[in-house]
Every structure is written in C-alpha cells, then in structure tokens.
Write a protein that holds these residues in place. Sequence first.
Motif, PDB file in Angstrom:
ATOM      1  N   ARG A   1      29.823  26.707  46.157  1.00 28.81           N
ATOM      2  CA  ARG A   1      29.884  25.518  47.021  1.00 28.81           C
ATOM      3  C   ARG A   1      31.195  24.773  46.842  1.00 28.81           C
ATOM      4  O   ARG A   1      31.814  24.311  47.805  1.00 28.81           O
ATOM      5  CB  ARG A   1      28.705  24.584  46.743  1.00 28.81           C
ATOM      6  CG  ARG A   1      27.397  25.027  47.387  1.00 28.81           C
ATOM      7  CD  ARG A   1      26.337  23.937  47.328  1.00 28.81           C
ATOM      8  NE  ARG A   1      25.876  23.665  45.987  1.00 28.81           N
ATOM      9  CZ  ARG A   1      24.880  24.331  45.370  1.00 28.81           C
ATOM     10  NH1 ARG A   1      24.235  25.288  45.993  1.00 28.81           N
ATOM     11  NH2 ARG A   1      24.532  24.015  44.155  1.00 28.81           N
ATOM     12  N   GLN A   2      31.639  24.663  45.587  1.00 25.14           N
ATOM     13  CA  GLN A   2      32.889  23.958  45.277  1.00 25.14           C
ATOM     14  C   GLN A   2      34.070  24.598  46.006  1.00 25.14           C
ATOM     15  O   GLN A   2      35.002  23.907  46.398  1.00 25.14           O
ATOM     16  CB  GLN A   2      33.127  23.937  43.769  1.00 25.14           C
ATOM     17  CG  GLN A   2      34.319  23.141  43.343  1.00 25.14           C
ATOM     18  CD  GLN A   2      34.474  23.104  41.832  1.00 25.14           C
ATOM     19  OE1 GLN A   2      33.852  23.891  41.109  1.00 25.14           O
ATOM     20  NE2 GLN A   2      35.309  22.217  41.343  1.00 25.14           N
ATOM     21  N   LYS A   3      34.022  25.897  46.200  1.00 29.37           N
ATOM     22  CA  LYS A   3      35.096  26.607  46.898  1.00 29.37           C
ATOM     23  C   LYS A   3      34.834  26.743  48.390  1.00 29.37           C
ATOM     24  O   LYS A   3      35.595  27.378  49.103  1.00 29.37           O
ATOM     25  CB  LYS A   3      35.266  28.006  46.292  1.00 29.37           C
ATOM     26  CG  LYS A   3      35.840  27.984  44.898  1.00 29.37           C
ATOM     27  CD  LYS A   3      36.078  29.392  44.414  1.00 29.37           C
ATOM     28  CE  LYS A   3      36.802  29.377  43.093  1.00 29.37           C
ATOM     29  NZ  LYS A   3      37.101  30.729  42.628  1.00 29.37           N
ATOM     30  N   GLY A   4      33.709  26.193  48.862  1.00 29.12           N
ATOM     31  CA  GLY A   4      33.375  26.306  50.269  1.00 29.12           C
ATOM     32  C   GLY A   4      32.911  27.689  50.663  1.00 29.12           C
ATOM     33  O   GLY A   4      33.049  28.095  51.812  1.00 29.12           O
ATOM     34  N   LEU A   5      32.303  28.421  49.716  1.00 27.00           N
ATOM     35  CA  LEU A   5      31.880  29.800  49.952  1.00 27.00           C
ATOM     36  C   LEU A   5      30.373  29.980  49.985  1.00 27.00           C
ATOM     37  O   LEU A   5      29.886  31.105  50.021  1.00 27.00           O
ATOM     38  CB  LEU A   5      32.471  30.714  48.881  1.00 27.00           C
ATOM     39  CG  LEU A   5      34.005  30.758  48.806  1.00 27.00           C
ATOM     40  CD1 LEU A   5      34.475  31.551  47.603  1.00 27.00           C
ATOM     41  CD2 LEU A   5      34.580  31.320  50.087  1.00 27.00           C
ATOM     42  N   ALA A   6      29.625  28.883  49.947  1.00 26.82           N
ATOM     43  CA  ALA A   6      28.165  28.988  49.971  1.00 26.82           C
ATOM     44  C   ALA A   6      27.574  28.194  51.123  1.00 26.82           C
ATOM     45  O   ALA A   6      28.157  27.277  51.614  1.00 26.82           O
ATOM     46  CB  ALA A   6      27.563  28.505  48.652  1.00 26.82           C
TER      47      ALA A   6
ATOM     48  N   LYS B   1      21.065  33.964  43.015  1.00 28.30           N
ATOM     49  CA  LYS B   1      22.167  33.382  42.250  1.00 28.30           C
ATOM     50  C   LYS B   1      21.638  32.203  41.439  1.00 28.30           C
ATOM     51  O   LYS B   1      20.743  31.478  41.874  1.00 28.30           O
ATOM     52  CB  LYS B   1      23.273  32.877  43.190  1.00 28.30           C
ATOM     53  CG  LYS B   1      24.061  33.984  43.858  1.00 28.30           C
ATOM     54  CD  LYS B   1      24.920  34.665  42.846  1.00 28.30           C
ATOM     55  CE  LYS B   1      25.854  35.662  43.473  1.00 28.30           C
ATOM     56  NZ  LYS B   1      26.553  36.410  42.443  1.00 28.30           N
ATOM     57  N   SER B   2      22.212  31.995  40.249  1.00 31.54           N
ATOM     58  CA  SER B   2      21.846  30.834  39.432  1.00 31.54           C
ATOM     59  C   SER B   2      22.419  29.572  40.080  1.00 31.54           C
ATOM     60  O   SER B   2      23.322  29.636  40.918  1.00 31.54           O
ATOM     61  CB  SER B   2      22.404  30.988  38.014  1.00 31.54           C
ATOM     62  OG  SER B   2      23.819  30.872  38.039  1.00 31.54           O
ATOM     63  N   GLU B   3      21.905  28.422  39.687  1.00 27.75           N
ATOM     64  CA  GLU B   3      22.425  27.152  40.211  1.00 27.75           C
ATOM     65  C   GLU B   3      23.900  26.984  39.863  1.00 27.75           C
ATOM     66  O   GLU B   3      24.676  26.463  40.655  1.00 27.75           O
ATOM     67  CB  GLU B   3      21.610  25.963  39.691  1.00 27.75           C
ATOM     68  CG  GLU B   3      20.364  25.708  40.494  1.00 27.75           C
ATOM     69  CD  GLU B   3      20.631  25.564  41.993  1.00 27.75           C
ATOM     70  OE1 GLU B   3      21.531  24.799  42.394  1.00 27.75           O
ATOM     71  OE2 GLU B   3      19.930  26.230  42.784  1.00 27.75           O
ATOM     72  N   GLY B   4      24.294  27.446  38.669  1.00 26.66           N
ATOM     73  CA  GLY B   4      25.704  27.348  38.270  1.00 26.66           C
ATOM     74  C   GLY B   4      26.611  28.173  39.169  1.00 26.66           C
ATOM     75  O   GLY B   4      27.679  27.699  39.587  1.00 26.66           O
ATOM     76  N   ALA B   5      26.196  29.389  39.483  1.00 22.80           N
ATOM     77  CA  ALA B   5      26.995  30.243  40.368  1.00 22.80           C
ATOM     78  C   ALA B   5      27.047  29.658  41.780  1.00 22.80           C
ATOM     79  O   ALA B   5      28.100  29.651  42.418  1.00 22.80           O
ATOM     80  CB  ALA B   5      26.412  31.664  40.406  1.00 22.80           C
TER      81      ALA B   5
ATOM     82  N   ALA C   1      26.817  26.491  42.550  1.00 25.30           N
ATOM     83  CA  ALA C   1      27.686  25.306  42.509  1.00 25.30           C
ATOM     84  C   ALA C   1      29.156  25.718  42.578  1.00 25.30           C
ATOM     85  O   ALA C   1      29.957  25.080  43.282  1.00 25.30           O
ATOM     86  CB  ALA C   1      27.401  24.494  41.237  1.00 25.30           C
ATOM     87  N   GLU C   2      29.514  26.774  41.864  1.00 26.66           N
ATOM     88  CA  GLU C   2      30.902  27.265  41.906  1.00 26.66           C
ATOM     89  C   GLU C   2      31.253  27.736  43.321  1.00 26.66           C
ATOM     90  O   GLU C   2      32.364  27.460  43.810  1.00 26.66           O
ATOM     91  CB  GLU C   2      31.088  28.419  40.923  1.00 26.66           C
ATOM     92  CG  GLU C   2      31.077  27.990  39.477  1.00 26.66           C
ATOM     93  CD  GLU C   2      31.191  29.171  38.509  1.00 26.66           C
ATOM     94  OE1 GLU C   2      31.324  30.318  38.957  1.00 26.66           O
ATOM     95  OE2 GLU C   2      31.152  28.925  37.291  1.00 26.66           O
TER      96      GLU C   2
ATOM     97  N   ASP D   1      24.688  35.202  37.787  1.00 28.49           N
ATOM     98  CA  ASP D   1      25.402  34.169  37.029  1.00 28.49           C
ATOM     99  C   ASP D   1      26.858  33.979  37.417  1.00 28.49           C
ATOM    100  O   ASP D   1      27.557  33.178  36.795  1.00 28.49           O
ATOM    101  CB  ASP D   1      25.325  34.493  35.539  1.00 28.49           C
ATOM    102  CG  ASP D   1      23.891  34.487  35.037  1.00 28.49           C
ATOM    103  OD1 ASP D   1      23.087  33.678  35.540  1.00 28.49           O
ATOM    104  OD2 ASP D   1      23.573  35.299  34.155  1.00 28.49           O
ATOM    105  N   ILE D   2      27.344  34.716  38.411  1.00 29.82           N
ATOM    106  CA  ILE D   2      28.764  34.642  38.745  1.00 29.82           C
ATOM    107  C   ILE D   2      28.974  34.419  40.242  1.00 29.82           C
ATOM    108  O   ILE D   2      28.060  34.593  41.044  1.00 29.82           O
ATOM    109  CB  ILE D   2      29.502  35.925  38.303  1.00 29.82           C
ATOM    110  CG1 ILE D   2      28.908  37.149  38.998  1.00 29.82           C
ATOM    111  CG2 ILE D   2      29.457  36.063  36.779  1.00 29.82           C
ATOM    112  CD1 ILE D   2      29.728  38.402  38.854  1.00 29.82           C
ATOM    113  N   GLN D   3      30.197  34.068  40.617  1.00 29.00           N
ATOM    114  CA  GLN D   3      30.524  33.813  42.018  1.00 29.00           C
ATOM    115  C   GLN D   3      30.491  35.077  42.868  1.00 29.00           C
ATOM    116  O   GLN D   3      30.151  35.014  44.047  1.00 29.00           O
ATOM    117  CB  GLN D   3      31.918  33.199  42.134  1.00 29.00           C
ATOM    118  CG  GLN D   3      32.047  31.829  41.537  1.00 29.00           C
ATOM    119  CD  GLN D   3      33.446  31.312  41.676  1.00 29.00           C
ATOM    120  OE1 GLN D   3      34.027  31.331  42.757  1.00 29.00           O
ATOM    121  NE2 GLN D   3      34.011  30.856  40.574  1.00 29.00           N
ATOM    122  N   PHE D   4      30.871  36.206  42.308  1.00 32.99           N
ATOM    123  CA  PHE D   4      30.932  37.470  43.049  1.00 32.99           C
ATOM    124  C   PHE D   4      29.658  37.662  43.859  1.00 32.99           C
ATOM    125  O   PHE D   4      28.555  37.510  43.344  1.00 32.99           O
ATOM    126  CB  PHE D   4      31.090  38.619  42.056  1.00 32.99           C
ATOM    127  CG  PHE D   4      30.917  39.988  42.650  1.00 32.99           C
ATOM    128  CD1 PHE D   4      31.961  40.614  43.301  1.00 32.99           C
ATOM    129  CD2 PHE D   4      29.703  40.647  42.552  1.00 32.99           C
ATOM    130  CE1 PHE D   4      31.802  41.873  43.840  1.00 32.99           C
ATOM    131  CE2 PHE D   4      29.535  41.904  43.091  1.00 32.99           C
ATOM    132  CZ  PHE D   4      30.588  42.521  43.735  1.00 32.99           C
TER     133      PHE D   4
END
Length: 142
Positions: free
Chosen positions: A137-142, A128-132, A134-135, A109-112
């Motif tokens: 991807r938003q930071k360019g880390l996925a 990872k959950s879709e929410g994690a 998305a977070e 559930d988290i970005q870590f």
Amino acid sequence: MSRLVGINHVALEVDDLEEALEWYGRIFQFELRGRGGRMAFVDMGDQFIALSEGRKQPPDTHRHFGLVVDDKQAARKALEAAGAEILPGRGLDFVDPWGNHVQVVGYGDIQFSKTAEVMRGMGLELPKSEGALAELRQKGLA
C-alpha cells in the motif's frame, strides 16, 4: 532509461546436474521446464531457475538470492532432513552442496506478488500478511 520490472530467472552453477536436480527435488516440489546441454530449467510459475553444470568459483558467503515458497516451515524441515547447511540467523538461509547461498522467504510475508492468473495456474491461493500488505500500500501497489 529502461525500468527494472522483475527477474526472469537466476542461474546457479553446480558441479553435477543430476545430483543437483535430485538434491533440490528433496527440498522443493518443482517441475522441470526443460533441459539443454549442461543446463536444466526448474519452473517457478512465470519464472525459473537455471541449474548450470560446471561451478568454478568458491562457495558464496554474502552473495545470495531469495526463493519464495508457499510454506517456509516445510522447507526448513526438508532442508534439515536433507542434512543441508542451514545458516544461523532469524531467517532461513542455507548453503547448497555446491556453495550457493540461498535465502528462503514465505510468500505471505513479502511484497513480491504473483498475478491471480499465475497463482491459479500454479494451483495456489496464498494470502499476504498485514505487514506485506502495508508495504505494498505504501508503494501504491495494493
């Protein structure tokens, strides 16, 4: 300037090292990395928690840190079985017998994120959950 890239370890002060190892061992599955003097080091893959004997400050209220687990519900059940002080709220926060405030979060559930090599070494496969995602991807880390 130097850039922050992660946390190597967190040190928790406890009154009695043996009691702390026994208590945390009822809550979480872990391996002891080593011991030195009045400290014990609990492995978390590529990170660790240092338990340090000799707590001097009063219990924590707002100051806390978050532990990432593979199964948050299993952690809740173990905390309940151990008679831990679970704090009210939507998350899973508890206070250990020495006054350390700990927040438990689920890995999915988290970005870590652990590297594939670390996850393999820990014997884990955790989505990872879709929410994690998305977070990340938003930071360019996925």
